[in-house]
Design a protein around this motif. Structure first.
Motif, short mmCIF file in Angstrom:
data_model
loop_
_atom_site.label_atom_id
_atom_site.label_comp_id
_atom_site.label_asym_id
_atom_site.label_seq_id
_atom_site.Cartn_x
_atom_site.Cartn_y
_atom_site.Cartn_z
N SER A 38 0.85 -1.20 0.00
CA SER A 38 0.00 0.00 0.00
C SER A 38 0.88 1.24 0.00
O SER A 38 2.09 1.18 0.28
N ARG A 39 0.31 2.37 -0.30
CA ARG A 39 1.08 3.63 -0.29
C ARG A 39 1.65 3.90 1.10
O ARG A 39 2.79 4.32 1.25
N THR A 66 -2.55 2.15 -8.91
CA THR A 66 -3.72 2.26 -9.78
C THR A 66 -4.96 2.53 -8.95
O THR A 66 -5.09 2.03 -7.83
N ALA A 67 -5.87 3.30 -9.50
CA ALA A 67 -7.10 3.64 -8.79
C ALA A 67 -7.98 2.42 -8.55
O ALA A 67 -8.67 2.32 -7.54
N SER A 68 -7.95 1.45 -9.47
CA SER A 68 -8.82 0.28 -9.34
C SER A 68 -8.10 -0.94 -8.79
O SER A 68 -8.66 -2.03 -8.79
N ASN A 103 -7.96 0.92 -1.25
CA ASN A 103 -6.52 0.90 -1.55
C ASN A 103 -6.14 -0.54 -1.88
O ASN A 103 -6.98 -1.44 -1.86
N LEU A 104 -4.89 -0.76 -2.20
CA LEU A 104 -4.47 -2.09 -2.63
C LEU A 104 -4.67 -3.14 -1.54
O LEU A 104 -5.18 -4.23 -1.80
#
Length: 189
Positions: A38-39, A66-68, A103-104
């Motif tokens: 994750s960020r 990526t947003a998705s 988020n991821l």
């Protein structure tokens, strides 16, 4: 995403430093790992002076860019036999409990659940008082009641095991290794 022949471990890192280095050590000990970063985890990696470039070749790294959350598609194609989220922040656990996938890390958790992939979550907030390693020293933290309640709620999720300590995380990984070894067909050992 490249087709995988051998089902893999999925491992999601969140923005927690709680036993962060030890979690990276476990990742290095596994074969065939896809690491979802994750960020917030990317920030923690830098704060704790680690580098993703130092991961072994058998670890593929997917960053939250990526947003998705495109990398979750592998769950639909049976690329993963297990998902581990470790360490998991109270924010991440709360999002899991309330079905937020933004988020991821939260997306891979949701997709693992929808695809019935067994999941282990090493929750950080499991007791009223905890000692944890900050980047420069050990510190005491005092999880809020809501954090502890969310961890308890997560324990009731189908297909999800909550590890409340580093020892419990090690046990969960080893138990899963044994389960996977027991179901391998003879000749593929």
């Amino acid at each position: 995403m490249k087709k995988v022949v051998t089902p893999r471990w999925g491992w999601a890192l969140t923005g927690s430093g709680h036993f962060f280095t030890e979690c990276l050590d476990i990742i290095r000990s596994l074969d065939h790992v896809d690491l979802f970063v994750s960020r917030a985890a990317a920030e923690v990696i830098r704060m704790y002076k680690h580098r993703l470039e130092d991961m072994p070749d058998h670890v593929r790294v997917f960053k939250d860019t990526t947003a998705s959350s495109v990398p979750v598609g592998g769950f639909y194609h049976s690329y993963y036999h297990t998902l581990i989220v470790a360490p998991a922040t109270s924010n991440t656990v709360a999002k899991f409990v309330y079905g937020i996938s933004d988020n991821l890390a939260t997306n891979v958790f949701a997709q693992a659940g929808k695809c019935r992939v067994p999941t282990v979550v090493f929750a950080c907030d499991t007791a009223p008082e905890l000692e944890t390693q900050a980047p420069d020293r050990k510190v005491m933290v005092y999880p809020r009641r809501i954090d502890l309640e969310n961890t308890d709620k997560l324990k009731n999720f189908e297909g999800t095991q909550v590890a409340e300590s580093l020892a419990a995380l090690h046990e969960a990984v080893e138990r899963r290794r044994r389960e996977l070894a027991a179901r391998e067909p003879i000749g593929n050992v």
